[in-house]
Design a protein around this motif. Structure first.
Motif, PDB file in Angstrom:
ATOM      1  N   ARG A 141       0.833  -1.212   0.000  1.00 47.45           N
ATOM      2  CA  ARG A 141       0.000   0.000   0.000  1.00 47.45           C
ATOM      3  C   ARG A 141       0.871   1.266   0.000  1.00 47.45           C
ATOM      4  O   ARG A 141       0.626   2.201  -0.757  1.00 47.45           O
ATOM      5  CB  ARG A 141      -0.926  -0.011   1.206  1.00 47.45           C
ATOM      6  CG  ARG A 141      -1.882   1.136   1.231  1.00 47.45           C
ATOM      7  CD  ARG A 141      -2.841   1.013   2.383  1.00 47.45           C
ATOM      8  NE  ARG A 141      -3.732   2.157   2.388  1.00 47.45           N
ATOM      9  CZ  ARG A 141      -4.850   2.214   3.053  1.00 47.45           C
ATOM     10  NH1 ARG A 141      -5.234   1.184   3.777  1.00 47.45           N
ATOM     11  NH2 ARG A 141      -5.594   3.297   3.017  1.00 47.45           N
ATOM     12  N   GLN A 142       1.887   1.304   0.864  1.00 47.90           N
ATOM     13  CA  GLN A 142       2.801   2.454   0.899  1.00 47.90           C
ATOM     14  C   GLN A 142       3.514   2.599  -0.444  1.00 47.90           C
ATOM     15  O   GLN A 142       3.667   3.706  -0.957  1.00 47.90           O
ATOM     16  CB  GLN A 142       3.853   2.269   2.002  1.00 47.90           C
ATOM     17  CG  GLN A 142       3.328   2.356   3.400  1.00 47.90           C
ATOM     18  CD  GLN A 142       4.370   1.921   4.418  1.00 47.90           C
ATOM     19  OE1 GLN A 142       5.121   0.969   4.202  1.00 47.90           O
ATOM     20  NE2 GLN A 142       4.410   2.619   5.546  1.00 47.90           N
ATOM     21  N   THR A 143       3.949   1.480  -0.989  1.00 47.50           N
ATOM     22  CA  THR A 143       4.670   1.489  -2.256  1.00 47.50           C
ATOM     23  C   THR A 143       3.781   1.992  -3.386  1.00 47.50           C
ATOM     24  O   THR A 143       4.207   2.823  -4.188  1.00 47.50           O
ATOM     25  CB  THR A 143       5.204   0.085  -2.575  1.00 47.50           C
ATOM     26  OG1 THR A 143       6.033  -0.336  -1.486  1.00 47.50           O
ATOM     27  CG2 THR A 143       5.994   0.068  -3.859  1.00 47.50           C
ATOM     28  N   PHE A 144       2.538   1.521  -3.440  1.00 52.21           N
ATOM     29  CA  PHE A 144       1.622   1.974  -4.483  1.00 52.21           C
ATOM     30  C   PHE A 144       1.408   3.481  -4.396  1.00 52.21           C
ATOM     31  O   PHE A 144       1.407   4.177  -5.414  1.00 52.21           O
ATOM     32  CB  PHE A 144       0.281   1.244  -4.386  1.00 52.21           C
ATOM     33  CG  PHE A 144      -0.675   1.651  -5.468  1.00 52.21           C
ATOM     34  CD1 PHE A 144      -0.536   1.143  -6.750  1.00 52.21           C
ATOM     35  CD2 PHE A 144      -1.690   2.552  -5.216  1.00 52.21           C
ATOM     36  CE1 PHE A 144      -1.409   1.529  -7.759  1.00 52.21           C
ATOM     37  CE2 PHE A 144      -2.555   2.949  -6.215  1.00 52.21           C
ATOM     38  CZ  PHE A 144      -2.420   2.430  -7.500  1.00 52.21           C
ATOM     39  N   HIS A 145       1.272   3.983  -3.189  1.00 53.42           N
ATOM     40  CA  HIS A 145       1.098   5.427  -2.994  1.00 53.42           C
ATOM     41  C   HIS A 145       2.321   6.184  -3.518  1.00 53.42           C
ATOM     42  O   HIS A 145       2.179   7.182  -4.232  1.00 53.42           O
ATOM     43  CB  HIS A 145       0.868   5.726  -1.509  1.00 53.42           C
ATOM     44  CG  HIS A 145       0.679   7.172  -1.208  1.00 53.42           C
ATOM     45  ND1 HIS A 145      -0.485   7.836  -1.524  1.00 53.42           N
ATOM     46  CD2 HIS A 145       1.495   8.075  -0.633  1.00 53.42           C
ATOM     47  CE1 HIS A 145      -0.360   9.109  -1.159  1.00 53.42           C
ATOM     48  NE2 HIS A 145       0.829   9.270  -0.611  1.00 53.42           N
ATOM     49  N   MET A 146       3.510   5.709  -3.184  1.00 48.28           N
ATOM     50  CA  MET A 146       4.734   6.358  -3.642  1.00 48.28           C
ATOM     51  C   MET A 146       4.868   6.297  -5.164  1.00 48.28           C
ATOM     52  O   MET A 146       5.275   7.262  -5.805  1.00 48.28           O
ATOM     53  CB  MET A 146       5.953   5.699  -2.978  1.00 48.28           C
ATOM     54  CG  MET A 146       6.029   5.921  -1.486  1.00 48.28           C
ATOM     55  SD  MET A 146       7.343   4.951  -0.707  1.00 48.28           S
ATOM     56  CE  MET A 146       8.761   5.951  -1.142  1.00 48.28           C
ATOM     57  N   LEU A 147       4.511   5.164  -5.745  1.00 52.63           N
ATOM     58  CA  LEU A 147       4.567   5.016  -7.201  1.00 52.63           C
ATOM     59  C   LEU A 147       3.573   5.953  -7.879  1.00 52.63           C
ATOM     60  O   LEU A 147       3.907   6.633  -8.854  1.00 52.63           O
ATOM     61  CB  LEU A 147       4.280   3.564  -7.596  1.00 52.63           C
ATOM     62  CG  LEU A 147       5.355   2.542  -7.249  1.00 52.63           C
ATOM     63  CD1 LEU A 147       4.806   1.133  -7.361  1.00 52.63           C
ATOM     64  CD2 LEU A 147       6.576   2.720  -8.139  1.00 52.63           C
ATOM     65  N   SER A 148       2.363   5.994  -7.361  1.00 54.53           N
ATOM     66  CA  SER A 148       1.308   6.826  -7.947  1.00 54.53           C
ATOM     67  C   SER A 148       1.652   8.306  -7.920  1.00 54.53           C
ATOM     68  O   SER A 148       1.272   9.054  -8.816  1.00 54.53           O
ATOM     69  CB  SER A 148      -0.015   6.598  -7.215  1.00 54.53           C
ATOM     70  OG  SER A 148      -0.424   5.269  -7.374  1.00 54.53           O
ATOM     71  N   LYS A 149       2.363   8.716  -6.882  1.00 54.85           N
ATOM     72  CA  LYS A 149       2.755  10.127  -6.752  1.00 54.85           C
ATOM     73  C   LYS A 149       4.051  10.450  -7.494  1.00 54.85           C
ATOM     74  O   LYS A 149       4.505  11.584  -7.482  1.00 54.85           O
ATOM     75  CB  LYS A 149       2.881  10.501  -5.277  1.00 54.85           C
ATOM     76  CG  LYS A 149       1.540  10.471  -4.551  1.00 54.85           C
ATOM     77  CD  LYS A 149       1.651  11.010  -3.161  1.00 54.85           C
ATOM     78  CE  LYS A 149       1.771  12.498  -3.301  1.00 54.85           C
ATOM     79  NZ  LYS A 149       1.530  13.282  -2.130  1.00 54.85           N
ATOM     80  N   GLY A 150       4.667   9.457  -8.108  1.00 53.85           N
ATOM     81  CA  GLY A 150       5.900   9.676  -8.848  1.00 53.85           C
ATOM     82  C   GLY A 150       7.116   9.840  -7.956  1.00 53.85           C
ATOM     83  O   GLY A 150       8.115  10.425  -8.362  1.00 53.85           O
ATOM     84  N   GLU A 151       7.050   9.307  -6.746  1.00 49.31           N
ATOM     85  CA  GLU A 151       8.137   9.449  -5.784  1.00 49.31           C
ATOM     86  C   GLU A 151       9.225   8.387  -5.947  1.00 49.31           C
ATOM     87  O   GLU A 151      10.258   8.472  -5.291  1.00 49.31           O
ATOM     88  CB  GLU A 151       7.580   9.401  -4.358  1.00 49.31           C
ATOM     89  CG  GLU A 151       6.653  10.567  -4.053  1.00 49.31           C
ATOM     90  CD  GLU A 151       6.001  10.472  -2.692  1.00 49.31           C
ATOM     91  OE1 GLU A 151       6.168   9.448  -1.994  1.00 49.31           O
ATOM     92  OE2 GLU A 151       5.302  11.429  -2.329  1.00 49.31           O
ATOM     93  N   LEU A 152       8.993   7.397  -6.780  1.00 49.85           N
ATOM     94  CA  LEU A 152       9.974   6.339  -7.009  1.00 49.85           C
ATOM     95  C   LEU A 152      10.337   6.297  -8.487  1.00 49.85           C
ATOM     96  O   LEU A 152       9.499   6.588  -9.344  1.00 49.85           O
ATOM     97  CB  LEU A 152       9.414   4.975  -6.591  1.00 49.85           C
ATOM     98  CG  LEU A 152       9.117   4.781  -5.118  1.00 49.85           C
ATOM     99  CD1 LEU A 152       8.436   3.440  -4.879  1.00 49.85           C
ATOM    100  CD2 LEU A 152      10.400   4.865  -4.301  1.00 49.85           C
ATOM    101  N   PRO A 153      11.583   5.908  -8.803  1.00 49.55           N
ATOM    102  CA  PRO A 153      12.005   5.811 -10.203  1.00 49.55           C
ATOM    103  C   PRO A 153      11.453   4.545 -10.854  1.00 49.55           C
ATOM    104  O   PRO A 153      12.121   3.511 -10.928  1.00 49.55           O
ATOM    105  CB  PRO A 153      13.532   5.785 -10.105  1.00 49.55           C
ATOM    106  CG  PRO A 153      13.808   5.161  -8.774  1.00 49.55           C
ATOM    107  CD  PRO A 153      12.692   5.630  -7.877  1.00 49.55           C
ATOM    108  N   ALA A 154      10.191   4.617 -11.271  1.00 48.68           N
ATOM    109  CA  ALA A 154       9.522   3.473 -11.885  1.00 48.68           C
ATOM    110  C   ALA A 154       8.484   3.998 -12.866  1.00 48.68           C
ATOM    111  O   ALA A 154       8.187   5.195 -12.890  1.00 48.68           O
ATOM    112  CB  ALA A 154       8.849   2.629 -10.798  1.00 48.68           C
TER     113      ALA A 154
END
Length: 65
Positions: A30-43
């Motif tokens: 859940r935390q990871t999905f939030h970070m991905l959705s906000k563009g906070e991770l290089p993915a």
């Protein structure tokens, strides 16, 4: 066409899916999905699935430390 132009670096490894990315970075899916959705991770999304390069994720967190 030369095959050297398309050679994949030895440290190039893709991590597919929120759950696998979450395991790698030590967060919940859940935390990871939030970070991905906000563009906070290089993915990025490919075919509806999140994908990241293992080396870039590790480098991202090493820079932040």
């Amino acid at each position: 066409m030369a095959t050297d132009d398309m050679a994949v670096p030895a440290n190039f490894e893709l991590v597919w899916g929120v759950h696998e990315i979450a395991k790698l970075i030590g967060r919940t899916p859940r935390q990871t999905f939030h970070m991905l959705s906000k563009g906070e991770l290089p993915a990025r999304k490919v075919g509806g699935r999140w994908v990241a390069e293992r080396g870039k994720l590790i480098a991202f967190f090493m820079e932040a430390a």
